[in-house]
Design an enzyme around this catalytic site. Structure first.
Site, short mmCIF file in Angstrom:
data_model
loop_
_atom_site.label_atom_id
_atom_site.label_comp_id
_atom_site.label_asym_id
_atom_site.label_seq_id
_atom_site.Cartn_x
_atom_site.Cartn_y
_atom_site.Cartn_z
N LYS A 27 -13.51 40.68 -14.85
CA LYS A 27 -13.37 41.15 -13.47
C LYS A 27 -14.03 40.21 -12.47
O LYS A 27 -13.47 39.91 -11.41
CB LYS A 27 -14.00 42.53 -13.31
CG LYS A 27 -13.04 43.66 -13.37
CD LYS A 27 -13.76 44.97 -13.09
CE LYS A 27 -15.01 45.10 -13.94
NZ LYS A 27 -15.92 46.13 -13.51
N ARG A 102 -15.60 54.64 -8.91
CA ARG A 102 -16.01 54.87 -10.30
C ARG A 102 -15.69 56.30 -10.73
O ARG A 102 -15.81 56.62 -11.91
CB ARG A 102 -17.53 54.68 -10.44
CG ARG A 102 -18.00 53.24 -10.47
CD ARG A 102 -18.10 52.72 -11.89
NE ARG A 102 -19.40 52.14 -12.27
CZ ARG A 102 -19.90 51.00 -11.88
NH1 ARG A 102 -19.30 50.28 -10.98
NH2 ARG A 102 -21.04 50.56 -12.36
N ARG A 147 -22.69 37.94 -30.53
CA ARG A 147 -23.53 36.91 -29.92
C ARG A 147 -24.90 36.83 -30.59
O ARG A 147 -25.58 37.83 -30.79
CB ARG A 147 -23.72 37.20 -28.42
CG ARG A 147 -22.46 36.96 -27.63
CD ARG A 147 -22.78 36.68 -26.21
NE ARG A 147 -23.33 37.86 -25.53
CZ ARG A 147 -23.34 37.98 -24.20
NH1 ARG A 147 -22.90 37.01 -23.44
NH2 ARG A 147 -23.83 39.07 -23.65
N ARG A 180 -29.77 39.50 -28.47
CA ARG A 180 -30.36 39.96 -27.21
C ARG A 180 -30.42 41.48 -27.19
O ARG A 180 -29.53 42.14 -27.69
CB ARG A 180 -29.48 39.49 -26.04
CG ARG A 180 -29.97 38.22 -25.40
CD ARG A 180 -29.03 37.74 -24.35
NE ARG A 180 -28.38 38.85 -23.62
CZ ARG A 180 -27.48 38.67 -22.68
NH1 ARG A 180 -27.12 37.45 -22.34
NH2 ARG A 180 -26.93 39.70 -22.06
N ARG A 191 -22.34 51.69 -23.63
CA ARG A 191 -21.95 51.22 -22.29
C ARG A 191 -20.44 51.20 -22.13
O ARG A 191 -19.91 51.62 -21.11
CB ARG A 191 -22.51 49.81 -22.06
CG ARG A 191 -23.81 49.80 -21.28
CD ARG A 191 -24.48 48.43 -21.33
NE ARG A 191 -23.59 47.35 -20.92
CZ ARG A 191 -23.77 46.07 -21.29
NH1 ARG A 191 -24.77 45.74 -22.06
NH2 ARG A 191 -22.93 45.15 -20.88
#
Ligand code: AMP
Ligand code: ZN
Length: 245
Positions: A27, A102, A147, A180, A191
């Protein structure tokens, strides 16, 4: 005389553009392309809220703890900052909304706001063009959860697409690779799931009105950008954009 399409894009009204899509869908990148081509501002409600938190405004104080928990700031608090920002002069030809609406209530509020506020002639009463970036969730999850980085030399890996030669060890110095904190699978999937639940209601709102354009975002950045430009260009000459007052 026909203008070059680039020039036209700079001169004419564009109207409101809304990009929907999960974190990692591109985005931000696509918003920058739209800003560059059409000369309209990108309005990120997350940025507006963080600015308020930073300046310690009344809104910032109210929003700070809510944002820290990753929850949504109440709709009533959002309307004021969004209205104030959209009334600024640089929004008269159009704007890209990033992070708003949202909730379905926010989408309804935005329609009512756009219908009663006077923007540029052609942008007036122009319902937003809503583009949903569709991404394969499995791929997104793999990309984000894969990652890894080396704590010693900082080199980045992805255990799915760019794995180290030896499992979880750095090719350069053999250090154990680390994840991370916000890349942990349980955090990411939470999320993404929260985002999907919220976005689905907003997407449903626009789909019901046949205003949702879904784009496959599992392609190269250039291909996705070209599709988005096509949708925006088509929308500007669309009958929905006539001033009906
Ligand atoms: P973002 O930068 O878009 O991820 O937004 C960061 C945080 O700001 C979110 O987690 C929410 O707490 C808040 N926020 C941003 N946009 C909205 C919105 N449209 N409605 C409610 N809360 C929002
Ligand atoms: Zn290393």
């Amino acid at each position: 005389m026909a203008n070059e399409s680039n020039e036209t894009a700079q001169i004419e009204s564009v109207g409101p553009v809304i990009l929907l899509g999960p974190p990692g869908a591109g985005k931000g990148t696509q918003s920058r392309q739209i800003v560059e081509r059409y000369g309209i501002p990108q309005i990120s409600t997350g940025d507006l809220l963080r600015d308020n938190v930073g300046r310690g405004t009344e809104l910032g104080l109210a929003a700070k703890a809510i944002m820290a928990r990753g929850e949504l700031v109440p709709d009533e608090l959002m309307y004021g900052i969004v209205a104030t920002r959209l009334r600024e002069a640089d929004c008269r030809r159009g704007f890209v909304l990033d992070g708003f609406p949202r909730t379905a209530a926010q989408a309804g509020w935005l329609d009512a706001f756009l219908a009663k506020e006077v923007f540029d002639n052609q942008a007036r009463n122009c319902p937003p063009v809503v583009i949903q970036l569709l991404v394969d969730y499995t791929q997104l999850l793999l990309r984000l959860t894969g990652r890894r980085s080396c704590p010693t030399c900082g080199r980045l890996y992805n255990i799915h697409s760019q794995p180290p030669l030896v499992d979880e060890l750095c090719d350069v110095d053999g250090s154990k690779l680390t994840i991370r904190e916000d890349d942990r699978e349980e955090v990411i999937s939470g999320r993404l799931a929260a985002y999907e639940t919220q976005t689905r209601r907003v997407a449903d709102y626009y789909r019901t009105q046949k205003r949702l354009v879904a784009i496959n975002a599992d392609r190269t950045m250039e291909e996705v950008t070209a599709q988005i430009f096509g949708v925006i260009d088509g929308h500007r000459i669309d009958e929905h954009c006539q001033d009906e007052r």
